[in-house]
Design a protein around this motif. Sequence first.
Motif, PDB file in Angstrom:
ATOM      1  N   UNK A   6       1.100  -1.176  -0.234  1.00  0.00           N
ATOM      2  CA  UNK A   6       0.069  -0.075  -0.112  1.00  0.00           C
ATOM      3  C   UNK A   6       0.771   1.004   0.009  1.00  0.00           C
ATOM      4  N   UNK A   7       0.315   1.984  -0.144  1.00  0.00           N
ATOM      5  CA  UNK A   7       0.432   3.988  -0.865  1.00  0.00           C
ATOM      6  C   UNK A   7      -0.281   4.384  -0.534  1.00  0.00           C
ATOM      7  N   UNK A   8       0.215   6.020   0.864  1.00  0.00           N
ATOM      8  CA  UNK A   8      -0.252   6.338   1.027  1.00  0.00           C
ATOM      9  C   UNK A   8      -0.861   7.739  -0.065  1.00  0.00           C
ATOM     10  N   UNK A  36       6.534  -1.627   2.665  1.00  0.00           N
ATOM     11  CA  UNK A  36       5.880  -3.026   2.796  1.00  0.00           C
ATOM     12  C   UNK A  36       5.255  -3.719   2.598  1.00  0.00           C
ATOM     13  N   UNK A  37       6.108  -5.034   1.963  1.00  0.00           N
ATOM     14  CA  UNK A  37       4.752  -6.109   1.694  1.00  0.00           C
ATOM     15  C   UNK A  37       3.712  -6.558   3.005  1.00  0.00           C
ATOM     16  N   UNK A  71      -8.389 -10.912  -8.093  1.00  0.00           N
ATOM     17  CA  UNK A  71      -6.258 -10.236  -7.553  1.00  0.00           C
ATOM     18  C   UNK A  71      -5.950 -10.758  -7.078  1.00  0.00           C
ATOM     19  N   UNK A  72      -5.119 -11.110  -7.346  1.00  0.00           N
ATOM     20  CA  UNK A  72      -3.732 -12.063  -7.263  1.00  0.00           C
ATOM     21  C   UNK A  72      -3.126 -12.121  -5.823  1.00  0.00           C
ATOM     22  N   UNK A  73      -2.838 -13.310  -6.163  1.00  0.00           N
ATOM     23  CA  UNK A  73      -2.598 -12.904  -4.286  1.00  0.00           C
ATOM     24  C   UNK A  73      -1.024 -12.536  -4.166  1.00  0.00           C
ATOM     25  N   UNK A  76       1.788  -7.193  -5.577  1.00  0.00           N
ATOM     26  CA  UNK A  76       2.484  -5.983  -4.877  1.00  0.00           C
ATOM     27  C   UNK A  76       3.308  -5.523  -5.453  1.00  0.00           C
ATOM     28  N   UNK A  77       3.983  -4.223  -5.858  1.00  0.00           N
ATOM     29  CA  UNK A  77       4.753  -3.413  -6.833  1.00  0.00           C
ATOM     30  C   UNK A  77       5.342  -2.740  -5.881  1.00  0.00           C
ATOM     31  N   UNK A  78       7.272  -1.890  -6.908  1.00  0.00           N
ATOM     32  CA  UNK A  78       8.033  -1.219  -6.533  1.00  0.00           C
ATOM     33  C   UNK A  78       7.803  -0.182  -7.154  1.00  0.00           C
TER      34      UNK A  78
END
Length: 111
Positions: A6-8, A36-37, A71-73, A76-78
Amino acid sequence: DQWTTPVLVDDVAEVTAAVLGAEGPLPPVLHLGGPDRVSRAAWASVVAETLGAPPHLVVPVPRADTRYASRPENACLTGSLLSRLTATRKIVVRGVREGARDLAPAFTTTR
């Protein structure tokens, strides 16, 4: 059973403004993920804790048992490339706990 980064939204806005104002070439695709993952349940627990909600209100439920959009399990993005771009190098994307702490005052009111 789903993981995200997540991103603020304030951090998304800051990165977006910096990229839009950047001079010179940029990569054709940039991803922005928080540092954070976390599972969706863990993320909800941090938000609940920050807002002072009873922890028992957060109940992890498998995706298969809900009508939540598929959604996929691992969703996550970086944003690791951002630290190498001049326009975004100095921007710090906050983690789950920092973001929740920064949001808490917006959700509390004094009467």
